[in-house]
Design an enzyme around this catalytic site. Structure first.
Site, short mmCIF file in Angstrom:
data_model
loop_
_atom_site.label_atom_id
_atom_site.label_comp_id
_atom_site.label_asym_id
_atom_site.label_seq_id
_atom_site.Cartn_x
_atom_site.Cartn_y
_atom_site.Cartn_z
CD GLN A 250 -2.90 -0.88 -0.13
OE1 GLN A 250 -2.83 -1.70 -1.04
NE2 GLN A 250 -3.71 0.16 -0.18
CG HIS A 253 -1.87 3.29 -3.27
ND1 HIS A 253 -2.77 3.53 -4.29
CD2 HIS A 253 -2.15 2.04 -2.84
CE1 HIS A 253 -3.55 2.47 -4.45
NE2 HIS A 253 -3.20 1.56 -3.58
CD GLU A 318 -8.20 3.26 1.92
OE1 GLU A 318 -8.76 3.27 0.82
OE2 GLU A 318 -7.03 3.70 2.10
CG HIS A 319 -6.97 -0.84 2.79
ND1 HIS A 319 -6.33 0.28 2.29
CD2 HIS A 319 -7.91 -1.19 1.87
CE1 HIS A 319 -6.85 0.59 1.11
NE2 HIS A 319 -7.82 -0.27 0.84
CG ASP A 352 -6.73 -1.94 -3.21
OD1 ASP A 352 -7.68 -1.51 -2.53
OD2 ASP A 352 -5.56 -1.56 -3.04
CG HIS A 411 -45.21 24.39 11.98
ND1 HIS A 411 -44.62 25.54 11.53
CD2 HIS A 411 -44.38 23.36 11.62
CE1 HIS A 411 -43.48 25.25 10.93
NE2 HIS A 411 -43.30 23.93 10.97
#
Length: 427
Positions: A250, A253, A318-319, A352, A411
């Site tokens: 990862q 990235h 995230e992961h 992914d 109302h």
């Protein structure tokens, strides 16, 4: 007690960078608001050196591009899309419309209505993110979105053929070779040649993510996605080679991608540091992955699995890969994560690219309050109500008194009007 053996950049350092990104994106969006297509073309030329006659691909162009893609690649794309489609359809089938009679004559319900138009961003740049076409375009189509458009940037002046093939096979109604902030703003605001959409989805770099944040409200979004994150939770049964491999997988990235290890084993932690250095010697993307690890990597040593859960929920990454003797312990105990990968047999790369779950996931702590992209993100759950005359009188009596408590005279009058009118009918 948790102990940090390694820490990444401070919040202060990150904030300085984010402020710079904010100003750049604000100016780019302002230019497109003012000058439309002219600004889009200017930015595309500046950032991507890309200025075709039309950013939108014709059906003939799409067919010609797909014809250039090797048959095996087409088959692989179709296999991956079938997995994503199968899981997305199962998710869609789990979402039900509701209608219930809560009191005699009082009908309440909700309908799940697809968003009418969606713009999907498919990242390019360093990596042509073919899989993002499946995750966004295909999922939107399964949800029932009528108009789904996709933007992807050129790569070194060329059209990314495999990405275009994936976008078309996923069901895109319009495909644009256009990237960056200019793509996001054009889809959200609309230009002379690009019709605006109701919602933006998809991952991207820091500038794309910031554009989505600044455009939110004008359009809906899936979530605010920052640099990809990976957390490995491991005990003494894990091996350093796998831990290091999955963190670096990862880290490649981008240089701002955080990678973390939470472990009960100091021995594993120390071995992982050595193993990361060893793998960086041969990893093709080591130039990027090394910076990510050195500047954003962290290792947390904990005394127990319970403490590992606490620290993992604080990170809300995230992961989250779980390499422990009993991975499902974390499925039962953890609350804050984008996606869990249980046991050594699975990994983030599967999620992914191909296994079927969606890879657009919350980052930067957003997993504390949201999950990732799925068919439900493309649906509006809209309520409705219906009353018989008798029920209107009954509910109206409560409503007029409750409105009076709040001093809402208008109302209250709505309720009183129904009481007066339908009391005559029911008596």
């Amino acid at each position: 007690m948790a102990k940090f053996l390694k820490m990444g950049k401070s919040k202060e350092e990150i904030a300085v960078y984010e402020a710079q990104v904010y100003e750049t994106v604000k100016n780019l969006i302002g230019g497109i608001e003012k000058n439309g297509d002219a600004a889009v073309r200017s930015y595309s030329e500046k950032f991507d050196k890309w200025s075709p006659v039309n950013f939108k691909l014709s059906q003939q162009q799409i067919a010609e591009i797909i014809a250039l893609v090797p048959e095996e690649t087409i088959n692989d794309i179709q296999f991956a899309q079938e997995q994503i489609r199968r899981f997305a359809q199962a998710q869609r089938e789990s979402i039900r419309d509701v209608e219930v009679e809560t009191l005699p004559g009082v009908i309440l319900g909700h309908k799940n209505i697809p968003v009418e138009s969606v713009g999907c961003y498919i990242p390019g740049g360093r990596y042509p993110m073919v899989a993002s076409a499946h995750m966004s375009i295909l999922t939107a189509k399964v949800a029932g979105v009528k108009r789904v458009i996709g933007c992807t940037p050129p790569i070194n002046g060329d059209i990314p053929a495999a990405t275009v093939a994936a976008m078309s096979l996923a069901g895109a109604d319009e495909i644009y070779i256009l990237g960056g902030v200019q793509a996001m703003a054009a889809m959200a605001i609309g230009t002379e040649t690009i019709g605006s959409v109701d919602m933006l989805v998809g991952p991207g770099n820091a500038y794309v993510a910031e554009a989505k944040r600044q455009l939110f409200g004008r359009v809906g979004i899936d979530l605010l996605a920052g640099p990809t994150e990976v957390l490995v939770i491991a005990d003494e049964t894990a091996d350093a080679e796998m831990v290091a491999c999955d963190i670096l997988g990862q880290s490649e990235h981008g240089p701002t991608s955080p990678g973390a290890l939470i472990t009960t084993s100091e021995k594993l932690a120390l071995e992982t540091v050595k193993e990361i250095e060893r793998q960086l010697e041969t990893l093709e993307t080591a130039e990027v992955a090394r910076i990510a690890w050195e500047e954003n990597g962290s290792i947390i040593l904990v005394d127990s699995l319970d403490e590992a859960v606490v620290e993992a929920d604080k990170l809300a990454y995230e992961h989250v890969e779980v390499l422990t003797e009993n991975p499902r312990y974390f499925l039962e105990k953890m609350n804050n994560y984008g996606a869990l990968f249980l046991g050594p047999e699975t990994n983030v790369a599967y999620g992914d690219k191909v296994i079927g779950t969606n890879h657009t996931l919350p980052t930067k702590g957003a997993a504390r309050y949201t999950g990732g992209l799925w068919v439900g993100k493309f649906l509006k759950t809209c309520t409705y109500q219906e009353c018989t005359p008798e029920a209107s009188v009954f509910i109206g009596q409560y409503a007029e008194r409750l409105c009076g408590i709040e001093n809402f005279a208008g109302h209250r009058e709505q309720a009183l009007l129904r009481i007066r009118r339908y009391s005559k009918v029911t008596n």
